[in-house]
Design a protein around this motif. Structure first.
Motif, PDB file in Angstrom:
ATOM      1  N   VAL A 227       0.826  -1.211   0.000  1.00  0.00           N
ATOM      2  CA  VAL A 227       0.000   0.000   0.000  1.00  0.00           C
ATOM      3  C   VAL A 227       0.855   1.254   0.000  1.00  0.00           C
ATOM      4  N   PHE A 228       1.871   1.298   0.869  1.00  0.00           N
ATOM      5  CA  PHE A 228       2.688   2.501   1.026  1.00  0.00           C
ATOM      6  C   PHE A 228       4.069   2.310   0.417  1.00  0.00           C
ATOM      7  N   LEU A 229       4.563   3.383  -0.169  1.00  0.00           N
ATOM      8  CA  LEU A 229       5.903   3.399  -0.739  1.00  0.00           C
ATOM      9  C   LEU A 229       6.956   3.415   0.358  1.00  0.00           C
ATOM     10  N   SER A 230       8.092   2.802   0.080  1.00  0.00           N
ATOM     11  CA  SER A 230       9.207   2.845   1.010  1.00  0.00           C
ATOM     12  C   SER A 230      10.017   4.116   0.782  1.00  0.00           C
ATOM     13  N   GLU A 301       1.518   3.755  -2.692  1.00  0.00           N
ATOM     14  CA  GLU A 301       1.868   3.175  -3.976  1.00  0.00           C
ATOM     15  C   GLU A 301       0.603   2.812  -4.748  1.00  0.00           C
ATOM     16  N   VAL A 302      -0.426   2.334  -4.036  1.00  0.00           N
ATOM     17  CA  VAL A 302      -1.691   1.971  -4.688  1.00  0.00           C
ATOM     18  C   VAL A 302      -2.466   3.232  -5.053  1.00  0.00           C
ATOM     19  N   PRO A 313      -2.988   8.712  -6.224  1.00  0.00           N
ATOM     20  CA  PRO A 313      -2.512   7.918  -5.093  1.00  0.00           C
ATOM     21  C   PRO A 313      -3.574   7.904  -4.004  1.00  0.00           C
ATOM     22  N   ALA A 314      -3.769   6.743  -3.380  1.00  0.00           N
ATOM     23  CA  ALA A 314      -4.872   6.582  -2.437  1.00  0.00           C
ATOM     24  C   ALA A 314      -4.803   7.562  -1.271  1.00  0.00           C
ATOM     25  N   HIS A 315      -3.593   7.946  -0.861  1.00  0.00           N
ATOM     26  CA  HIS A 315      -3.509   8.849   0.293  1.00  0.00           C
ATOM     27  C   HIS A 315      -4.089  10.229  -0.003  1.00  0.00           C
ATOM     28  N   GLU A 316      -4.038  10.653  -1.266  1.00  0.00           N
ATOM     29  CA  GLU A 316      -4.615  11.958  -1.601  1.00  0.00           C
ATOM     30  C   GLU A 316      -6.123  11.949  -1.395  1.00  0.00           C
ATOM     31  N   VAL A 317      -6.767  10.855  -1.792  1.00  0.00           N
ATOM     32  CA  VAL A 317      -8.213  10.733  -1.611  1.00  0.00           C
ATOM     33  C   VAL A 317      -8.541  10.585  -0.130  1.00  0.00           C
TER      34      VAL A 317
END
Length: 330
Positions: A227-230, A301-302, A313-317
């Motif tokens: 889900v999250f980028l490193s 990342e998703v 990117p899902a975090h923006e939503v």
């Protein structure tokens, strides 16, 4: 509401390849999403180009997808045209060490078939889900290797529907990136230059990679991968995203039908009836809790597909919907 004339025009381009009202929860890898207004699966490069050419003159949103292994759809649906590069575009031909694979060929099956034919160099990708088109677009792979090392050229259709073949020098490969990302072009096939190897050794390498992934990742439930980028700076001090989420006490946290995996905390799994809201609420909680405890902000990342086809990117939503959500404080 999609104009019925558009459906008719698409059917002229891709006969037997156009459907309406397809439930993306049945099609997507994460099994999340509502109905897509129009779903198109061409079976030739020329048909793909024709759809792009038509849609370049239309107001309706268009989104090109493969196996959707790193994205999920709004549960209210998608009000446009989904163009899928999938099984109908998955033919493979071998000429010595040169392989041409259509973009819809699934990576695990392709890598194994080539290994059985004594062709190696890309065994590292044997456990990576998705299609070869998506793998090339992202220069994907594992063990910090990328498919780009073995790509000789790709055939693409640009947003106007013009076909062109681009050699490796023009693809601008770097770690998990290529020049094609974000330019609207659609990869239609990839020509690979591989290495001769012993089939038994190549297959053993692939099996080892797959076994390692199965031991670490929750492959038994629908998910969208990591889900999250490193972030290298965060990695050095805190560790990878999964470790940071676990340390924050969120492993196993459930919201609706979604769960932060008890097996690997950088995976959010669908327990059976997850919605995009369920996933996004977990994304917001993990991001906010890790930021509060470590000072580092994790980006996703998703990606999320909105009803209008907007891909973000899902975090923006998640930040828009719940800027300070922490489900553990309920």
């Amino acid at each position: 509401m999609i104009n019925p004339d558009l459906v008719g025009l698409l059917e002229q381009i891709a006969p037997d390849g156009v459907r309406t009202g397809v439930d993306m929860a049945e099609v997507s890898a994460w099994r999340i999403g509502g109905p897509a207004a129009v779903f198109v699966e061409p079976d030739t490069a020329e048909q793909v180009a024709g759809v792009l050419r038509l849609m370049s003159r239309r107001p309706e949103p268009l989104l090109v997808i493969g196996e959707t292994t790193n994205l999920f759809f709004d549960s209210r649906g998608f009000h446009g045209v989904l163009l899928r590069i999938g099984p109908k575009l998955s033919r493979v031909s071998i000429d010595g060490r040169r392989v041409r694979a259509q973009a819809g060929a699934r990576v695990p099956e392709l890598v194994r078939a080539l290994a059985e034919a004594g062709l190696g160099g890309i065994a590292h990708a044997g456990g990576v889900p998705g299609t070869i088109g998506g793998l090339v677009l992202m220069n994907g792979g594992s063990q910090r290797k990328g498919i780009g090392t073995h790509v000789a050229s790709v055939l693409v259709a640009d947003p106007a529907g013009d076909l062109q073949r681009i050699d490796s020098a023009g693809l601008g490969f770097s770690y998990r990136r290529s020049r094609l990302q974000g330019d609207g072009s659609v990869i239609l096939d990839a020509e690979l230059e591989l290495e001769h190897g012993e089939p038994d050794e190549l297959i053993a390498e692939i099996d080892e990679i797959i076994a390692s992934r199965a031991a670490k990742f929750p492959l038994d439930l629908p998910n969208g991968g990591s889900v999250f980028l490193s972030d290298p700076a965060m990695y050095e001090i805190v560790g990878p995203p999964g470790q940071a989420i676990e340390t924050a006490g969120l492993k196993g946290l459930t919201e609706g039908g979604a769960q932060i995996s008890p097996k690997h905390a950088n995976f959010i799994v669908n327990l059976g009836a997850a919605t995009d809201d369920d996933v996004l609420r977990l994304v917001a909680t993990a991001r906010n809790r890790v930021r509060a405890t470590t000072g580092f902000t994790m980006d996703c990342e998703v990606r999320h597909v909105g009803t209008d086809g907007r891909l973000r990117p899902a975090h923006e939503v998640a930040d828009e919907r719940w800027p300070s959500l922490d489900l553990t404080e309920r």
